[in-house]
Write a protein that holds these residues in place. Structure first.
Motif, short mmCIF file in Angstrom:
data_model
loop_
_atom_site.label_atom_id
_atom_site.label_comp_id
_atom_site.label_asym_id
_atom_site.label_seq_id
_atom_site.Cartn_x
_atom_site.Cartn_y
_atom_site.Cartn_z
N GLU A 55 9.97 63.96 76.17
CA GLU A 55 10.91 64.15 77.27
C GLU A 55 10.68 65.53 77.92
O GLU A 55 10.73 65.68 79.14
CB GLU A 55 12.35 64.03 76.75
CG GLU A 55 13.36 63.89 77.87
CD GLU A 55 14.81 63.80 77.38
OE1 GLU A 55 15.69 63.61 78.23
OE2 GLU A 55 15.07 63.92 76.15
N LEU A 56 10.41 66.53 77.08
CA LEU A 56 10.14 67.87 77.58
C LEU A 56 8.94 67.86 78.53
O LEU A 56 9.01 68.36 79.66
CB LEU A 56 9.85 68.80 76.39
CG LEU A 56 9.37 70.21 76.74
CD1 LEU A 56 10.55 71.18 76.65
CD2 LEU A 56 8.28 70.68 75.81
N ASN A 57 7.84 67.26 78.06
CA ASN A 57 6.62 67.23 78.88
C ASN A 57 6.86 66.50 80.19
O ASN A 57 6.41 66.92 81.24
CB ASN A 57 5.48 66.55 78.11
CG ASN A 57 5.03 67.40 76.93
OD1 ASN A 57 5.31 68.59 76.87
ND2 ASN A 57 4.33 66.78 75.99
N LYS A 58 7.62 65.40 80.12
CA LYS A 58 7.90 64.59 81.30
C LYS A 58 8.76 65.37 82.31
O LYS A 58 8.48 65.40 83.50
CB LYS A 58 8.65 63.31 80.85
CG LYS A 58 8.32 62.09 81.65
CD LYS A 58 8.69 60.81 80.91
CE LYS A 58 8.48 59.63 81.82
NZ LYS A 58 9.64 59.21 82.58
N GLU A 105 7.35 66.32 85.93
CA GLU A 105 8.01 65.75 87.11
C GLU A 105 8.84 66.77 87.87
O GLU A 105 9.47 66.46 88.88
CB GLU A 105 8.88 64.55 86.69
CG GLU A 105 8.03 63.38 86.17
CD GLU A 105 8.87 62.27 85.54
OE1 GLU A 105 10.13 62.40 85.50
OE2 GLU A 105 8.27 61.28 85.08
N GLY A 106 8.88 68.01 87.37
CA GLY A 106 9.62 69.07 88.06
C GLY A 106 11.11 68.83 88.10
O GLY A 106 11.78 69.23 89.06
N ARG A 107 11.65 68.19 87.05
CA ARG A 107 13.11 67.91 87.02
C ARG A 107 13.84 69.12 86.45
O ARG A 107 14.45 69.06 85.37
CB ARG A 107 13.37 66.65 86.20
CG ARG A 107 12.93 65.38 86.97
CD ARG A 107 12.76 64.18 86.05
NE ARG A 107 13.91 63.99 85.19
CZ ARG A 107 13.84 63.40 83.99
NH1 ARG A 107 12.68 62.96 83.53
NH2 ARG A 107 14.93 63.25 83.27
N TRP A 108 13.81 70.21 87.19
CA TRP A 108 14.27 71.50 86.66
C TRP A 108 15.77 71.54 86.42
O TRP A 108 16.23 72.12 85.45
CB TRP A 108 13.83 72.64 87.57
CG TRP A 108 12.35 72.65 87.74
CD1 TRP A 108 11.65 72.40 88.89
CD2 TRP A 108 11.37 72.85 86.72
NE1 TRP A 108 10.29 72.44 88.65
CE2 TRP A 108 10.10 72.72 87.33
CE3 TRP A 108 11.43 73.12 85.35
CZ2 TRP A 108 8.91 72.86 86.61
CZ3 TRP A 108 10.24 73.26 84.64
CH2 TRP A 108 9.01 73.13 85.27
N THR A 109 16.56 70.94 87.31
CA THR A 109 18.02 70.99 87.10
C THR A 109 18.44 70.20 85.86
O THR A 109 19.36 70.58 85.16
CB THR A 109 18.82 70.49 88.33
OG1 THR A 109 18.10 69.41 88.91
CG2 THR A 109 19.01 71.58 89.36
N ASP A 110 17.72 69.10 85.55
CA ASP A 110 17.99 68.37 84.31
C ASP A 110 17.53 69.17 83.10
O ASP A 110 18.16 69.16 82.05
CB ASP A 110 17.23 67.02 84.29
CG ASP A 110 17.72 66.07 85.36
OD1 ASP A 110 18.85 66.29 85.86
OD2 ASP A 110 16.98 65.13 85.71
N PHE A 111 16.41 69.82 83.25
CA PHE A 111 15.73 70.46 82.12
C PHE A 111 16.43 71.74 81.65
O PHE A 111 16.68 71.94 80.46
CB PHE A 111 14.29 70.77 82.53
CG PHE A 111 13.50 71.52 81.50
CD1 PHE A 111 13.26 70.97 80.25
CD2 PHE A 111 13.00 72.79 81.77
CE1 PHE A 111 12.53 71.67 79.29
CE2 PHE A 111 12.27 73.49 80.82
CZ PHE A 111 12.04 72.93 79.58
N TYR A 147 11.13 78.86 90.59
CA TYR A 147 11.97 78.45 91.73
C TYR A 147 11.13 78.24 93.00
O TYR A 147 11.64 78.42 94.10
CB TYR A 147 13.07 79.49 92.00
CG TYR A 147 14.01 79.72 90.82
CD1 TYR A 147 15.09 78.87 90.59
CD2 TYR A 147 13.82 80.79 89.96
CE1 TYR A 147 15.95 79.08 89.53
CE2 TYR A 147 14.68 81.01 88.89
CZ TYR A 147 15.74 80.15 88.67
OH TYR A 147 16.59 80.37 87.62
N ASP A 148 9.85 77.93 92.83
CA ASP A 148 8.94 77.72 93.96
C ASP A 148 8.89 78.90 94.93
O ASP A 148 8.65 78.73 96.12
CB ASP A 148 9.30 76.42 94.72
CG ASP A 148 9.26 75.21 93.80
OD1 ASP A 148 8.29 75.10 93.03
OD2 ASP A 148 10.21 74.40 93.82
N ARG A 149 9.12 80.11 94.38
CA ARG A 149 9.09 81.31 95.24
C ARG A 149 7.66 81.76 95.52
O ARG A 149 6.75 81.48 94.74
CB ARG A 149 9.82 82.47 94.56
CG ARG A 149 11.30 82.30 94.52
CD ARG A 149 11.95 83.49 93.87
NE ARG A 149 11.65 83.56 92.43
CZ ARG A 149 12.38 84.26 91.57
NH1 ARG A 149 13.43 84.94 91.99
NH2 ARG A 149 12.07 84.29 90.30
#
Ligand code: ZN
Length: 308
Positions: free
Chosen positions: A137-140, A144-150, A194-196
């Protein structure tokens, strides 16, 4: 002997001016991110302020006067203390342990660190830990860039103390000031920024190494955070294999008599004396080996670190 230090500063994209305006340090710029209060590292080596060793770097003191440190062994000074003030969010990061750093980072040390929150705004948060339950789940989530979930953000207040062992995802957020005590290492893997952009380009990420070292599942919030109880005197905040950390609140007079090779002290509030030496908020000093007992007088708080 009490040895005071002149700090060194680092300027960063998330820095601000609080180290000058709130802390009174004489440093220019609106991007001051870190005050390295006690450090003997290639990226920051503090110098002695006053006394017999005035002007000497801490690394030189360590190399040439090991008697001040109880003649302990070691090729480098083991600890590092800094004050971090963030106007913006720091990148989400993780540190390796000694074994991983030795193998992958040219024999460097890993990094265990801890934060005592010196100042923050009303609804401030910090990132500590993550929400993945398994390595898959961590790798996924990362791929997938699911940062708010992660990312696990937790509310914090002044005086909270957070322990960050290797493998812990963490980040300081804007508006927060902490004092960080850590192993003398600078090895950091950046997971997300944060894609800065910095100078038009994203800063380097270390995704594969991060996946290698992140602990799954993360330690619970209860295991990671201790709240300040405001008690007078000294309180042990952490005892681990690398260092012990104490908070000392002085209201009048307070003796500190731990028998250790040396003590690293930073005044985080107020002013007073360490025996007959004047000290105030922001000052950092070392109490050398052979000092039986140090007497603090005045009205102030200190964070003290030492080897276990
Ligand atoms: Zn860190």
């Amino acid at each position: 002997m009490i040895v005071k230090f002149n700090p060194v500063f680092s300027h960063t994209i998330w820095g601000g001016d609080k180290l000058r305006t709130d802390w009174g340090f004489d440093e220019k710029g609106d991007d001051i991110g870190e005050c390295w209060s006690i450090a003997a590292h290639a990226h920051g080596d503090v110098s002695v302020s006053g006394g017999e060793f005035d002007g000497m770097k801490l690394s030189e003191l360590w190399a040439e006067h090991r008697e001040l440190f109880g003649n302990i062994q070691g090729d480098r000074f083991p600890l590092l203390v800094k004050i971090i003030t963030a106007a913006g969010d720091l990148s989400i990061q993780v540190h390796p342990d000694d074994a991983y750093a030795r193998e992958h980072e040219n024999g460097s040390l890993g990094k265990t660190e801890c934060w005592y929150v010196l100042d923050c705004e009303e609804d401030s948060k910090l990132v500590i830990g993550h929400n993945a339950k398994t390595k898959e789940e961590l790798n996924k989530m990362i791929d997938e860039g699911r940062w708010t979930d992660f990312i696990r953000e937790i509310p914090i207040k002044k005086g909270d103390f957070l322990t960050i062992v290797p493998g812990t995802v963490h980040a300081i957020k804007g508006g927060v000031t902490v004092i960080e005590s850590q192993q003398n290492s600078d090895i950091t893997y950046r997971v997300y920024d944060y894609d800065r952009l910095q100078n038009g380009k994203p800063r380097e990420l270390h995704i594969d190494k991060s996946k290698d070292v992140i602990t799954v599942p993360a330690a619970s919030v209860e295991e990671s955070v201790i709240a300040e109880d405001g008690s007078t005197g000294s309180k042990e905040l952490l005892s681990c294999k690398y260092f012990d950390i104490f908070r000392v609140n002085v209201d009048g007079e307070e003796d500190f008599s731990e028998k250790r090779p040396f003590l690293l002290c930073t005044v985080i509030n107020g002013e007073g004396k360490a025996d007959d030496i004047d000290i105030k908020k922001g000052d950092s000093f070392m109490v050398s080996a052979g000092y039986e007992k140090i007497r603090f007088t005045g009205n102030m708080s200190l964070i003290i670190s030492s080897l276990p």
